[in-house]
Design an enzyme around this catalytic site. Structure first.
Site, PDB file in Angstrom:
ATOM      1  N   ASP A 126      43.271  32.345  33.524  1.00 33.16           N
ATOM      2  CA  ASP A 126      44.467  31.593  33.132  1.00 33.16           C
ATOM      3  C   ASP A 126      44.095  30.366  32.305  1.00 33.16           C
ATOM      4  O   ASP A 126      43.320  29.523  32.738  1.00 33.16           O
ATOM      5  CB  ASP A 126      45.256  31.169  34.369  1.00 33.16           C
TER       6      ASP A 126
ATOM      7  N   TYR B 270      50.355  30.180  38.137  1.00 33.08           N
ATOM      8  CA  TYR B 270      50.329  31.276  39.121  1.00 33.08           C
ATOM      9  C   TYR B 270      50.818  32.600  38.523  1.00 33.08           C
ATOM     10  O   TYR B 270      51.667  33.280  39.088  1.00 33.08           O
ATOM     11  CB  TYR B 270      51.133  30.904  40.373  1.00 33.08           C
TER      12      TYR B 270
ATOM     13  N   ASP C  83      36.847  32.468  32.581  1.00 32.38           N
ATOM     14  CA  ASP C  83      37.994  32.092  33.388  1.00 32.38           C
ATOM     15  C   ASP C  83      39.177  32.906  32.845  1.00 32.38           C
ATOM     16  O   ASP C  83      39.131  33.395  31.716  1.00 32.38           O
ATOM     17  CB  ASP C  83      38.233  30.581  33.233  1.00 32.38           C
TER      18      ASP C  83
ATOM     19  N   LYS D 285      35.688  28.220  42.424  1.00 36.98           N
ATOM     20  CA  LYS D 285      35.176  27.227  41.482  1.00 36.98           C
ATOM     21  C   LYS D 285      35.763  25.866  41.851  1.00 36.98           C
ATOM     22  O   LYS D 285      36.929  25.805  42.213  1.00 36.98           O
ATOM     23  CB  LYS D 285      35.560  27.615  40.041  1.00 36.98           C
TER      24      LYS D 285
END
EC number: 3.1.3.82
Length: 184
Positions: A10, A19, A8, A107
């Site tokens: 972030d 973001y 993953d 996901k």
């Protein structure tokens, strides 16, 4: 067949400010680059699998995401860490325009991992998913990876996350040590 670490982004590789889409706001978590280099030395492919709903929500463009991703990829390569694959989902069921979609790649669905498994000839039974959210682990479980690792460097760890994770680590920095210990 190759073994891989599915990553993953972030909250796992970089600090999650929410973001993240600009180079100025992208900061690798301390020790991550060394850990990735060590995982490469251990024979793992490194495959980024990242949800980017900010595109679907209109917070930033796909081009902005791709520009940041190219910079991140080069930053890693300059430090002898090559990503073997980069997969991202720009969709969200509540998104705007062409990105408003209930897709198979976002996901907790496993679409990104399954695509990488096929394209990069990855053996999921030798592979690991690392993320900071339950959704990351569910994607790994759905793709039948060997191990799902939850890290504490992003979102708060939940009871559900602890329940489905094979390991809960303070950071991905701890993963090479754990894998070496398991190999003995």
């Amino acid at each position: 067949m190759n073994k891989a670490i599915f990553l993953d982004r972030d909250g796992t590789l970089n600090i999650d400010y929410g973001y993240v889409h600009e180079i100025d706001n992208f900061k690798f978590i301390d020790g991550v680059i060394d850990a990735l280099r060590e995982l490469k030395k251990m024979g793992y492919m490194l495959v980024l699998v990242t949800n980017q709903s900010g595109i679907a929500r209109g917070y930033f463009s796909e081009d902005q995401f791709l520009q940041l991703t190219e910079w991140m990829d080069w930053s890693l390569a300059e430090q002898d860490v090559d990503l073997d694959g980069i997969y991202y989902c720009p969709h969200h069921s509540e998104g705007k325009g062409e990105y408003k979609e209930d897709c198979d790649c976002r996901k907790p669905k496993s679409g990104m991992l399954l695509q990488a498994i096929k394209e990069l000839k990855i053996d999921p039974t030798q592979s690991i998913m690392v993320g900071d959210k339950v959704e990351d682990l569910k994607a790994g479980i759905g793709a039948k990876v060997k191990m799902n690792v939850l890290v504490r460097t992003g979102k708060p760890v939940t009871g559900e996350g602890e329940g489905i994770a094979d390991y809960v680590l303070d950071s991905i920095v701890d993963l090479p040590r754990i894998l070496k210990r398991l190999k003995k």
